[in-house]
Design a protein around this motif. Structure first.
Motif, PDB file in Angstrom:
ATOM      1  N   TYR A  13     -28.665  -4.635 -21.214  1.00 20.50           N
ATOM      2  CA  TYR A  13     -28.512  -2.627 -21.529  1.00 20.50           C
ATOM      3  C   TYR A  13     -27.242  -2.766 -22.480  1.00 20.50           C
TER       4      TYR A  13
ATOM      5  N   GLU B 214     -28.484  -3.369 -26.059  1.00 23.63           N
ATOM      6  CA  GLU B 214     -29.430  -2.141 -26.550  1.00 23.63           C
ATOM      7  C   GLU B 214     -28.586  -0.490 -26.464  1.00 23.63           C
ATOM      8  N   ALA B 215     -27.767  -0.495 -25.476  1.00 23.40           N
ATOM      9  CA  ALA B 215     -27.300   0.530 -25.625  1.00 23.40           C
ATOM     10  C   ALA B 215     -26.705   0.373 -26.918  1.00 23.40           C
TER      11      ALA B 215
ATOM     12  N   ARG C 184     -27.309  -0.666 -30.100  1.00 22.79           N
ATOM     13  CA  ARG C 184     -28.689  -0.413 -31.436  1.00 22.79           C
ATOM     14  C   ARG C 184     -28.466   1.113 -31.473  1.00 22.79           C
ATOM     15  N   LEU C 185     -28.443   1.502 -30.147  1.00 23.68           N
ATOM     16  CA  LEU C 185     -29.362   3.005 -30.155  1.00 23.68           C
ATOM     17  C   LEU C 185     -27.653   3.731 -30.333  1.00 23.68           C
ATOM     18  N   LYS C 186     -26.958   3.562 -29.859  1.00 23.97           N
ATOM     19  CA  LYS C 186     -25.524   4.828 -30.047  1.00 23.97           C
ATOM     20  C   LYS C 186     -25.386   4.342 -31.613  1.00 23.97           C
TER      21      LYS C 186
ATOM     22  N   LYS D 272     -27.674   3.824 -33.755  1.00 23.45           N
ATOM     23  CA  LYS D 272     -28.989   4.787 -34.258  1.00 23.45           C
ATOM     24  C   LYS D 272     -29.375   2.968 -35.440  1.00 23.45           C
ATOM     25  N   ARG D 273     -29.500   2.616 -35.240  1.00 21.74           N
ATOM     26  CA  ARG D 273     -29.659   1.082 -35.801  1.00 21.74           C
ATOM     27  C   ARG D 273     -31.246   0.660 -35.492  1.00 21.74           C
TER      28      ARG D 273
ATOM     29  N   SER E 239     -36.356  -0.814 -21.845  1.00 17.33           N
ATOM     30  CA  SER E 239     -35.410   0.181 -22.121  1.00 17.33           C
ATOM     31  C   SER E 239     -34.810   0.165 -21.131  1.00 17.33           C
ATOM     32  N   LEU E 240     -33.547   1.080 -21.513  1.00 17.39           N
ATOM     33  CA  LEU E 240     -32.397   1.295 -20.819  1.00 17.39           C
ATOM     34  C   LEU E 240     -32.491   1.923 -19.144  1.00 17.39           C
TER      35      LEU E 240
ATOM     36  N   ARG F  24     -23.971   2.415 -19.358  1.00 14.89           N
ATOM     37  CA  ARG F  24     -22.404   0.912 -19.133  1.00 14.89           C
ATOM     38  C   ARG F  24     -22.305   0.842 -18.149  1.00 14.89           C
TER      39      ARG F  24
END
Lengths: 424, 313
Positions: B151, B154-155, B157-159, B161-162, B172-173, B247
């Motif tokens: 988590y 992945e969080a 990366r998403l935060k 914007k990669r 998925s989260l 998180r």
């Protein structure tokens, strides 16, 4: 053996024409029955999606396959439209081009959004429907089953179907789908009415979104869009409350300044209890203050953030494109070679049976002349005759196989018939 | 034939599966999925047969040694991995789960005590219940840790914007968060059940005056600490809504794992009476006493009869 395809796609026809010519599942069933009735010796499959309407036909005897004109007439008759009106929107393929085209379609190389994953399922459904209506046959079975295998191969051996290039598709596939496992229980809030919102909604609909709320400064406009997207409209004053409930936000207003600032969002954030929120800010200038993205549980993406990802994907897809095309070409060549070789089957069968008959006649004559042969000696002679026939047949059959790599070896087959006096 | 299966057999299978998982980072392959499943399944079958053989040939309580406990924990985790690989074939869950499986196998092989707990009627039932619940609680903490780690990655990366890691695809989260939240509740419940059954076991042993553990034993207080942490984390999730999201819940599961490692580490670092070897020694001493005591007083001697004779209760 002949394959033909006639239809229209997003390359040849505008969406209105595609809409008029498309088949629902029930209509496709009726169309398959109609085709069977009108062209009894022809196998047929109807592939109808929002981006293409294609009718594939095939028959062992080339003469049995309806002409493109006949299939076009069938489509026009079925939908009750004038053929002249749609004729220029149709396109057709014949023989090897049909095979290549179907492989491209199934592998999603011909899709509007190249690499989109739904087309392979749609091809499969079209083929299964033909099986259900018994309008399929050996030729369509072979080409559709191979097409599904080719699609799988392209998906496995390249990353072409993982690379999106439009901003909404990248936003949904690369980001939203990594945040949410499912979308059927998520609330989507559309703010404004930009074009890209529509495209984003289409992707979200494909992912199963059911609840859409549209907010616009003009409630009338919001209601019109909500009807179009099977959602509900809400007045602009409810925006804050809707942001608390939303899971996915698509914002495309033409506002000159942010409609949600960090200060505004502080109150919303407290009411959301840090529930994940995916915000796709497609407005220029931005609708959401970039600082909103720093809030816990908020994943905010603007056009600038996604443009870079799109460009990178586009470059990677260009690198993958030749590999995908190579697979399709390889598979088309292999398929055609197998198909052409299959066409030589009856001649080979007749040749082998003629020689087999000659061998047995000669063996019978020999056994009559040499009655003292024991079983072991007879078996040895049988084996020698078999070996002799196999060795004699091997070079011509090998030549036939080689010729079949480049098309149906009609001249060679004719020569075989005349040389060995093979009768039909 | 079963006697020929060693730890090396399934450890090697899991290692090959891990290497195949790691190869995701280097190249794409169409056959890797099938190979992965094949090696993981082969490892699990060998693992199962190994444990079954040990249970069948045990001279004392089956699978009750520390060695067996770690191996059974590794087995449950490997089975979880196989399940996840079947249902999420494109995600690299194995890169996170398989190292834990191999660590558990290595700990079992190199460090754990192979002496089983002696058989005794009263402690057999409560001991088994205690062992099973503690084991399930431990595995739940490990599953939560793995989900928490994924988590956070992945969080991040998403935060930031990669673009997605094409070769390291993660669930998925939402799914990971669901697993995290469940892992905290399940581990807290399992360890609580393990703790209660352990307490009952100790009270029974106290009444019988056998294998009683002092309440100050490091295993008892470190386990209590872990349980207290998990209970606090679970209650925190119930009363404070943001702690159920994102998180925060991932941090809670990672912290739970740290507590678990500390609790397990203390077993080796500090002298504890919660060990089969010690219980065995005590048991033998008791048996000697009971034999000695039984001869002059045959009627009352049944009170301290050896295990399996039917007189212990």
């Amino acid at each position: 053996m002949k394959y033909q395809m006639c239809g229209c796609s997003h390359h040849t026809a505008p969406i209105e024409v595609r809409g008029r010519l498309s088949f629902t599942a029930d209509q496709a069933r009726q169309a398959l029955s109609g085709l069977r009735e009108r062209f009894p010796a022809t196998e047929a499959v109807v592939l109808s999606t929002c981006n293409r309407v294609e009718i594939y036909t095939a028959a062992e005897a080339a003469a049995a396959v309806p002409s493109h004109q006949e299939v076009a007439e069938f489509i026009a008759d079925f939908h009750g439209v004038n053929l002249a009106e749609i004729f220029d929107d149709l396109f057709e393929r014949t023989g090897e081009d049909v095979v290549r085209h179907l492989f491209h379609v199934a592998a999603s190389l011909d899709s509007m959004v190249v690499g989109e994953p739904h087309i392979v399922a749609q091809v499969k459904q079209a083929y299964e429907l033909a099986c259900e209506r018994q309008s399929n046959g050996p030729l369509t079975n072979q080409v559709f089953q191979t097409a599904l295998r080719v699609a799988k191969r392209v998906a496995t051996e390249t990353t072409i179907n993982e690379k999106r290039v439009s901003i909404p598709s990248v936003a949904i596939a690369d980001f939203a789908k990594q945040i949410f496992q499912r979308f059927d229980d998520k609330h989507v809030l559309v703010i404004g009415a930009g074009e890209m919102a529509e495209e984003s909604l289409r992707y979200l609909e494909n992912e199963g979104v059911k609840s859409v709320t549209v907010v616009n400064r003009s409630l009338e406009r919001a209601e019109s869009l909500a009807r179009q997207w099977r959602g509900t409209a809400a007045p602009w004053e409810r925006l804050r409350g809707l942001l608390v409930e939303a899971d996915v936000v698509i914002s495309t207003t033409a506002s000159g300044e942010p409609i949600v600032t960090r200060g505004d969002f502080a109150r919303i954030e407290a009411a959301r209890y840090q529930r994940p929120l995916f915000i796709l800010d497609l407005a220029m200038p931005r609708d959401f203050d970039p600082a909103v993205g720093d809030c816990l549980g908020v994943y905010l993406y603007s056009i600038d953030d996604l443009r870079e990802a799109c460009e990178r994907n586009r470059q990677e897809r260009e690198r993958e494109w030749p590999a995908a095309l190579r697979i399709v070409e390889q598979e088309t060549a292999r398929f055609m070679a197998e198909l052409n070789h299959r066409a030589t089957g009856p001649i080979i069968k007749r040749l082998k049976s003629t020689w087999q008959q000659t061998k047995e006649d000669e063996l019978r004559r020999l056994r009559n002349k040499l009655p003292g042969l024991d079983e072991r000696q007879q078996a040895e002679i049988d084996q020698s005759f078999d070996r002799l026939i196999n060795k004699l047949l091997h070079p011509p059959l090998e030549s036939l196989r080689d010729e079949a790599q480049h098309g149906i070896p009609s001249a060679l087959l004719e020569a075989f018939k005349r040389l060995f006096q093979l009768k039909d | 034939m079963l006697a020929g299966i060693s730890i090396l057999c399934f450890a090697a299978s899991y290692s090959v599966a891990l290497a195949l998982e790691a190869s995701r980072l280097v190249f794409r392959s169409g056959v890797r999925g099938a190979l992965l499943l094949g090696f993981a399944a082969a490892g699990l079958v060998a693992h199962t047969l190994y444990l079954a053989y040990r249970a069948a040939t045990a001279t004392a309580t089956p699978l009750s040694s520390q060695f067996d406990w770690y191996l059974v924990a590794a087995w449950v985790l490997a089975a979880t991995y196989l399940y996840l690989t079947v249902y999420h074939p494109r995600t690299a869950v194995g890169l996170f789960v398989l190292p834990l499986v191999l660590v558990l196998v290595a700990v079992a092989d190199f460090f754990a005590d192979q002496t089983p707990f002696p058989e005794r009627r009263a402690s057999q039932v409560w001991g088994a219940i205690h062992g099973v619940f503690v084991l399930l609680g431990t595995v739940a903490v490990m599953v939560g840790f793995v989900a928490g780690l994924m988590y956070l990655l992945e969080a991040y990366r998403l935060k930031h914007k990669r673009p997605p890691w094409q070769r390291l695809r993660l669930p998925s989260l939402e799914w990971l968060q669901h697993v995290n939240a469940r892992a905290i509740v399940v581990s807290a419940l399992m360890l609580a059940a393990g703790f209660v059954s352990g307490t009952v076991l100790n009270l029974v042993n106290h009444r019988l005056k056998v294998d009683e553990l002092p309440w100050s034993d490091p295993v008892i207080w470190s386990s209590s600490l872990l349980l207290a942490w998990l209970a606090v984390a679970a209650v925190f999730g119930v009363v404070y809504r943001p702690a159920r999201q994102g998180r925060k819940v991932a941090y809670l599961t990672v912290a739970s794992f740290v507590f678990l490692v500390v609790a397990l580490g203390l077993r080796w670092l500090l002298p504890s009476e919660h060990s089969p070897a010690r219980a065995h020694a005590v048991s033998q001493a008791i048996d000697r006493d009971s034999v000695w005591a039984a001869s002059p007083r045959p009627v009352g001697g049944a009170q301290k009869a050896p295990a399996g004779t039917g007189g212990a209760a």
